[in-house]
Design a protein around this motif. Structure first.
Motif, PDB file in Angstrom:
ATOM      1  N   ARG A  27       0.832  -1.204   0.000  1.00 20.52           N
ATOM      2  CA  ARG A  27       0.000   0.000   0.000  1.00 20.52           C
ATOM      3  C   ARG A  27       0.862   1.246   0.000  1.00 20.52           C
ATOM      4  O   ARG A  27       1.893   1.296   0.641  1.00 20.52           O
ATOM      5  CB  ARG A  27      -0.879  -0.017   1.239  1.00 20.52           C
ATOM      6  CG  ARG A  27      -1.856   1.123   1.338  1.00 20.52           C
ATOM      7  CD  ARG A  27      -2.696   0.940   2.583  1.00 20.52           C
ATOM      8  NE  ARG A  27      -3.600   2.029   2.796  1.00 20.52           N
ATOM      9  CZ  ARG A  27      -4.905   1.954   2.679  1.00 20.52           C
ATOM     10  NH1 ARG A  27      -5.458   0.820   2.335  1.00 20.52           N
ATOM     11  NH2 ARG A  27      -5.668   2.998   2.898  1.00 20.52           N
ATOM     12  N   GLU A  29       0.179   5.379   0.655  1.00 19.81           N
ATOM     13  CA  GLU A  29      -0.750   6.438   1.045  1.00 19.81           C
ATOM     14  C   GLU A  29      -0.131   7.777   0.681  1.00 19.81           C
ATOM     15  O   GLU A  29       1.068   7.982   0.841  1.00 19.81           O
ATOM     16  CB  GLU A  29      -1.026   6.378   2.547  1.00 19.81           C
ATOM     17  CG  GLU A  29      -1.829   5.175   2.938  1.00 19.81           C
ATOM     18  CD  GLU A  29      -2.202   5.189   4.405  1.00 19.81           C
ATOM     19  OE1 GLU A  29      -1.829   6.144   5.115  1.00 19.81           O
ATOM     20  OE2 GLU A  29      -2.869   4.248   4.834  1.00 19.81           O
ATOM     21  N   SER A  34      -5.444   9.988  -0.119  1.00 23.53           N
ATOM     22  CA  SER A  34      -5.745   8.968  -1.132  1.00 23.53           C
ATOM     23  C   SER A  34      -4.707   7.852  -1.032  1.00 23.53           C
ATOM     24  O   SER A  34      -3.641   8.027  -0.458  1.00 23.53           O
ATOM     25  CB  SER A  34      -5.771   9.586  -2.531  1.00 23.53           C
ATOM     26  OG  SER A  34      -4.528  10.171  -2.849  1.00 23.53           O
ATOM     27  N   TRP A  35      -5.046   6.692  -1.587  1.00 23.42           N
ATOM     28  CA  TRP A  35      -4.175   5.527  -1.439  1.00 23.42           C
ATOM     29  C   TRP A  35      -4.296   4.597  -2.630  1.00 23.42           C
ATOM     30  O   TRP A  35      -5.277   4.622  -3.362  1.00 23.42           O
ATOM     31  CB  TRP A  35      -4.497   4.766  -0.155  1.00 23.42           C
ATOM     32  CG  TRP A  35      -5.950   4.443  -0.004  1.00 23.42           C
ATOM     33  CD1 TRP A  35      -6.879   5.217   0.609  1.00 23.42           C
ATOM     34  CD2 TRP A  35      -6.652   3.301  -0.512  1.00 23.42           C
ATOM     35  NE1 TRP A  35      -8.121   4.615   0.528  1.00 23.42           N
ATOM     36  CE2 TRP A  35      -8.012   3.443  -0.147  1.00 23.42           C
ATOM     37  CE3 TRP A  35      -6.261   2.177  -1.213  1.00 23.42           C
ATOM     38  CZ2 TRP A  35      -8.965   2.494  -0.481  1.00 23.42           C
ATOM     39  CZ3 TRP A  35      -7.213   1.233  -1.546  1.00 23.42           C
ATOM     40  CH2 TRP A  35      -8.550   1.398  -1.174  1.00 23.42           C
ATOM     41  N   ARG A  36      -3.255   3.782  -2.821  1.00 23.37           N
ATOM     42  CA  ARG A  36      -3.245   2.699  -3.801  1.00 23.37           C
ATOM     43  C   ARG A  36      -2.791   1.448  -3.086  1.00 23.37           C
ATOM     44  O   ARG A  36      -1.896   1.501  -2.255  1.00 23.37           O
ATOM     45  CB  ARG A  36      -2.283   3.005  -4.940  1.00 23.37           C
ATOM     46  CG  ARG A  36      -2.760   4.072  -5.848  1.00 23.37           C
ATOM     47  CD  ARG A  36      -1.835   4.204  -7.047  1.00 23.37           C
ATOM     48  NE  ARG A  36      -2.351   5.256  -7.896  1.00 23.37           N
ATOM     49  CZ  ARG A  36      -1.681   6.367  -8.184  1.00 23.37           C
ATOM     50  NH1 ARG A  36      -0.480   6.554  -7.721  1.00 23.37           N
ATOM     51  NH2 ARG A  36      -2.222   7.272  -8.952  1.00 23.37           N
ATOM     52  N   GLU A  37      -3.381   0.316  -3.443  1.00 21.27           N
ATOM     53  CA  GLU A  37      -3.033  -0.939  -2.796  1.00 21.27           C
ATOM     54  C   GLU A  37      -3.022  -2.058  -3.829  1.00 21.27           C
ATOM     55  O   GLU A  37      -3.923  -2.163  -4.656  1.00 21.27           O
ATOM     56  CB  GLU A  37      -4.054  -1.245  -1.701  1.00 21.27           C
ATOM     57  CG  GLU A  37      -3.759  -2.504  -0.932  1.00 21.27           C
ATOM     58  CD  GLU A  37      -4.768  -2.725   0.172  1.00 21.27           C
ATOM     59  OE1 GLU A  37      -4.419  -2.475   1.326  1.00 21.27           O
ATOM     60  OE2 GLU A  37      -5.899  -3.126  -0.148  1.00 21.27           O
ATOM     61  N   TRP A  49      -5.877  -4.743  -7.596  1.00 22.06           N
ATOM     62  CA  TRP A  49      -5.435  -3.350  -7.581  1.00 22.06           C
ATOM     63  C   TRP A  49      -6.612  -2.514  -7.088  1.00 22.06           C
ATOM     64  O   TRP A  49      -7.682  -2.536  -7.683  1.00 22.06           O
ATOM     65  CB  TRP A  49      -5.018  -2.939  -8.984  1.00 22.06           C
ATOM     66  CG  TRP A  49      -4.488  -1.548  -9.118  1.00 22.06           C
ATOM     67  CD1 TRP A  49      -5.179  -0.388  -8.979  1.00 22.06           C
ATOM     68  CD2 TRP A  49      -3.154  -1.177  -9.439  1.00 22.06           C
ATOM     69  NE1 TRP A  49      -4.353   0.677  -9.192  1.00 22.06           N
ATOM     70  CE2 TRP A  49      -3.112   0.218  -9.475  1.00 22.06           C
ATOM     71  CE3 TRP A  49      -2.001  -1.900  -9.696  1.00 22.06           C
ATOM     72  CZ2 TRP A  49      -1.937   0.921  -9.770  1.00 22.06           C
ATOM     73  CZ3 TRP A  49      -0.848  -1.198  -9.989  1.00 22.06           C
ATOM     74  CH2 TRP A  49      -0.824   0.192 -10.023  1.00 22.06           C
ATOM     75  N   ARG A  50      -6.403  -1.763  -6.012  1.00 21.99           N
ATOM     76  CA  ARG A  50      -7.459  -0.904  -5.467  1.00 21.99           C
ATOM     77  C   ARG A  50      -6.905   0.503  -5.260  1.00 21.99           C
ATOM     78  O   ARG A  50      -5.754   0.664  -4.879  1.00 21.99           O
ATOM     79  CB  ARG A  50      -7.950  -1.447  -4.125  1.00 21.99           C
ATOM     80  CG  ARG A  50      -8.580  -2.825  -4.249  1.00 21.99           C
ATOM     81  CD  ARG A  50      -8.998  -3.374  -2.921  1.00 21.99           C
ATOM     82  NE  ARG A  50     -10.141  -2.606  -2.464  1.00 21.99           N
ATOM     83  CZ  ARG A  50     -10.476  -2.449  -1.188  1.00 21.99           C
ATOM     84  NH1 ARG A  50      -9.765  -3.006  -0.246  1.00 21.99           N
ATOM     85  NH2 ARG A  50     -11.521  -1.748  -0.844  1.00 21.99           N
ATOM     86  N   GLU A  51      -7.746   1.505  -5.498  1.00 28.37           N
ATOM     87  CA  GLU A  51      -7.403   2.900  -5.268  1.00 28.37           C
ATOM     88  C   GLU A  51      -8.593   3.567  -4.606  1.00 28.37           C
ATOM     89  O   GLU A  51      -9.738   3.250  -4.909  1.00 28.37           O
ATOM     90  CB  GLU A  51      -7.069   3.618  -6.570  1.00 28.37           C
ATOM     91  CG  GLU A  51      -5.872   3.071  -7.281  1.00 28.37           C
ATOM     92  CD  GLU A  51      -5.572   3.781  -8.589  1.00 28.37           C
ATOM     93  OE1 GLU A  51      -6.367   4.650  -9.016  1.00 28.37           O
ATOM     94  OE2 GLU A  51      -4.542   3.472  -9.191  1.00 28.37           O
ATOM     95  N   ASP A  61     -11.280  -0.919  -8.236  1.00 24.09           N
ATOM     96  CA  ASP A  61     -11.172  -2.238  -7.617  1.00 24.09           C
ATOM     97  C   ASP A  61     -11.211  -3.257  -8.751  1.00 24.09           C
ATOM     98  O   ASP A  61     -12.269  -3.591  -9.259  1.00 24.09           O
ATOM     99  CB  ASP A  61     -12.316  -2.466  -6.629  1.00 24.09           C
ATOM    100  CG  ASP A  61     -12.138  -3.737  -5.820  1.00 24.09           C
ATOM    101  OD1 ASP A  61     -11.139  -4.456  -6.039  1.00 24.09           O
ATOM    102  OD2 ASP A  61     -12.992  -4.020  -4.968  1.00 24.09           O
ATOM    103  N   ARG A  94       7.648  -0.082  -8.118  1.00 19.32           N
ATOM    104  CA  ARG A  94       7.065   0.121  -9.434  1.00 19.32           C
ATOM    105  C   ARG A  94       8.184   0.431 -10.416  1.00 19.32           C
ATOM    106  O   ARG A  94       9.262   0.849 -10.019  1.00 19.32           O
ATOM    107  CB  ARG A  94       6.087   1.284  -9.350  1.00 19.32           C
ATOM    108  CG  ARG A  94       5.065   1.302 -10.447  1.00 19.32           C
ATOM    109  CD  ARG A  94       4.001   2.319 -10.146  1.00 19.32           C
ATOM    110  NE  ARG A  94       2.935   2.212 -11.101  1.00 19.32           N
ATOM    111  CZ  ARG A  94       1.848   2.916 -11.058  1.00 19.32           C
ATOM    112  NH1 ARG A  94       1.659   3.780 -10.089  1.00 19.32           N
ATOM    113  NH2 ARG A  94       0.908   2.773 -11.955  1.00 19.32           N
ATOM    114  N   MET A 114      -4.150  11.478  -5.834  1.00 19.09           N
ATOM    115  CA  MET A 114      -4.860  11.349  -7.095  1.00 19.09           C
ATOM    116  C   MET A 114      -5.708  12.587  -7.328  1.00 19.09           C
ATOM    117  O   MET A 114      -6.402  13.064  -6.427  1.00 19.09           O
ATOM    118  CB  MET A 114      -5.722  10.094  -7.074  1.00 19.09           C
ATOM    119  CG  MET A 114      -4.881   8.841  -7.112  1.00 19.09           C
ATOM    120  SD  MET A 114      -5.854   7.351  -7.072  1.00 19.09           S
ATOM    121  CE  MET A 114      -6.117   7.194  -5.334  1.00 19.09           C
TER     122      MET A 114
END
Length: 137
Positions: A27, A29, A34-37, A49-51, A61, A94, A114
């Motif tokens: 994850r 943050e 906002s966050w990406r996981e 992949w979730r944001e 999602d 990444r 984001m």
């Protein structure tokens, strides 16, 4: 007989959760909340992949195809949805160098969040917009 019972009690939760107990979540943050996981299961050929935003709204999602590659410089190469990632010491890198930390042990703070989350207007009673200090916004 006792050992068999212990093994059965260990297997039951794994069977009920569909091996989700064995998956690793990475994850990132951002300062605006906002966050990406990315969640990777050791037995699956897909990654999740979730944001989402600080307001609790989940924007993305989806499941992406996952291909595992060779180990290069102590980093295991992964191709998630056609994008190159590398896995090393519980951190997912990444292709552009962005680090996703393994949750809950490590949360990596990013500078920018984001854009979609900044343009969303929270509903009455929802969390206020968060703003990073000293970023010129």
């Amino acid at each position: 007989m006792r050992l068999l019972k212990k093994i059965i009690w260990l297997i039951i939760p794994i069977a009920l959760t569909g091996c989700d107990l064995l998956s690793d979540s990475y994850r990132m943050e951002f300062r605006d909340g906002s966050w990406r996981e990315i969640t990777i299961s050791p037995f699956s050929d897909e990654a999740r992949w979730r944001e989402g935003c600080a307001t609790g709204e989940i924007l993305v999602d989806m499941s992406l195809p996952l291909k595992r590659g060779k180990v290069v410089h102590d980093r295991k190469q992964l191709l998630i949805g056609g994008e190159l990632f590398a896995l090393e010491d519980g951190k997912l890198y990444r292709g552009n160098g962005m680090v996703f930390g393994e949750t809950p042990d490590h949360v990596q703070r990013g500078l920018k969040g984001m854009d979609v989350c900044r343009t969303l207007r929270p509903e009455r009673g929802a969390l206020p917009k968060l703003k990073g200090k000293g970023l010129g916004d």
